[in-house]
Design an enzyme around this catalytic site. Sequence first.
Site, PDB file in Angstrom:
ATOM      1  N   ARG A   1      24.337  40.011  35.245  1.00 27.79           N
ATOM      2  CA  ARG A   1      23.729  40.719  34.278  1.00 27.79           C
ATOM      3  C   ARG A   1      23.138  39.740  33.197  1.00 27.79           C
ATOM      4  O   ARG A   1      23.679  38.889  32.847  1.00 27.79           O
ATOM      5  CB  ARG A   1      24.780  41.757  33.701  1.00 27.79           C
TER       6      ARG A   1
ATOM      7  N   ASN B   1      24.391  33.173  32.689  1.00 27.29           N
ATOM      8  CA  ASN B   1      24.441  32.817  34.158  1.00 27.29           C
ATOM      9  C   ASN B   1      23.255  31.666  34.293  1.00 27.29           C
ATOM     10  O   ASN B   1      23.126  31.249  35.563  1.00 27.29           O
ATOM     11  CB  ASN B   1      24.205  34.148  34.828  1.00 27.29           C
TER      12      ASN B   1
ATOM     13  N   SER C   1      30.412  48.403  32.482  1.00 31.56           N
ATOM     14  CA  SER C   1      30.224  48.653  34.128  1.00 31.56           C
ATOM     15  C   SER C   1      31.244  47.586  34.823  1.00 31.56           C
ATOM     16  O   SER C   1      31.213  46.264  34.616  1.00 31.56           O
ATOM     17  CB  SER C   1      28.713  48.305  34.624  1.00 31.56           C
TER      18      SER C   1
ATOM     19  N   GLN D   1      31.603  34.618  42.001  1.00 32.42           N
ATOM     20  CA  GLN D   1      31.350  34.451  40.407  1.00 32.42           C
ATOM     21  C   GLN D   1      30.431  33.376  39.986  1.00 32.42           C
ATOM     22  O   GLN D   1      30.714  32.260  40.511  1.00 32.42           O
ATOM     23  CB  GLN D   1      32.825  34.297  39.527  1.00 32.42           C
TER      24      GLN D   1
ATOM     25  N   ARG E   1      66.517  25.112  34.473  1.00 35.85           N
ATOM     26  CA  ARG E   1      64.984  24.903  34.474  1.00 35.85           C
ATOM     27  C   ARG E   1      64.471  23.521  35.292  1.00 35.85           C
ATOM     28  O   ARG E   1      65.200  22.486  35.489  1.00 35.85           O
ATOM     29  CB  ARG E   1      64.475  24.549  33.100  1.00 35.85           C
TER      30      ARG E   1
END
Length: 444
Positions: free
Chosen positions: A39, A49, A107, A130, A188
């Site tokens: 987008r 992007n 969205s 992605q 631990r």
Amino acid sequence: MLLWLPLDGETMRPLDECQSSSKLPRNDKSHIAALILARGGSKGIPLKNIKMLAGVPLIGWVLRAAVDSEMFDSVWVSTDHDKIEEVAKAWGAQVHRRSPKVSRDFSSSVETIQEFLEHHKEVDIVCHFQATSPCLHPFHVKEALEKITVHGYDSVFAVVRRHQFRWKEVEKGSGEQTVPFNLEPAKRPRRQDWPGELCENGSFYFAKKEIIEKEGHLQGGKLTYYEMLPEYSVDIDVDIDWPVAEQRVLRYGYFGKVTPEVVRLMFCNISGCLTDGKIFMSVSGEAMVSVNTRDTTGLRMLQEEQVEVILLTTDKDPIDPALLQKLEDRIKCKVEKVGKEPLNDLQSIVEKKKLEWKDVAFMDKTTVFLFVNSFDQADVKCLNLAGLSAVPDDAPAVAKKAAKYICRRAGGSGAVREFTEHILLQKQMAKSQREQDRIDRHNF
């Protein structure tokens, strides 16, 4: 056959298998589509992007890996922005213009993918990548997709192993005590004694169409994960991540099928790259050009690494021949004059030296090859053919589309030095990888 020897978390595989682009066996004729959502209205980083990352638009890193995997019947970018569309097509993708309905801040990815499927009924499997995960490699794509096409899973997503102890968050002033989620403080474990936990790294989500359409998400049906090593798990969310991601992608990113470390010859245009294209005239009429010492130092660094450097000029170049000779003497590089079809002249040089174009680095601004106000496509071919190619930041758009690396600096202002450092880094990375390949990790 060379073996790629794994670190923890990845399966041993042949080195040539990691780099091969051959397709996985397909048991059916399913249409598999790669899809990147991009987008234009990113709130964190404007037009994130397509922002340049290590000389490549961010989305270009993922597209390069997807296209070179040769696993897809189609590769798509879903966007609402003209500039993103232009970059996506330049990097080999088709573009789906998403509607305003799925281009809003709230969205979801699933809504956008569902809209894509409504317009592309032929798609059977969606591989959602992605754009913000630039360290993706073709072998990641192939191995993950095999879980669906070969092993029968319905969906697969990328994870990374983390060794982080998690604690419950408590409200300030509440007096409530925190408690651990995934450890016993009295016992631990040492890091090497604890396998850690698998966390989504956001690189990709693959799913069959019916999962997305019927269940409304990407992680359903017969579900599995694909584990990626931490060094490949880069996710850019905020601007402060950018310098870190750039260093990571230079070290672990995928730079294409051509192995860049074999560069043995560099062609560099003088006008527009080594100089800013300006000619200065003294009172006495003597012509002068300005050359950045960082650039000349960069060229010497290449020569010290046994990379021959040839500077290029043309008949149309305004630089006086006497100046060219002085430049040649000062930098200790040969100057070649090329004609209207530079590819023919450079091809002859490459052949005489018994090299191939994959052994060549090429840097050009292209403005010296403008004839009758039209761009010489031979220059685009040179940029495309070279194993590594670059243009300064102030190069025209057509040159930036063709180049494999776009410098942050302008011509005459350090762009050449930046590209030479990029070449040397690739050589260093490849040398390091070859040394790792020779290590037998099972017999120290």
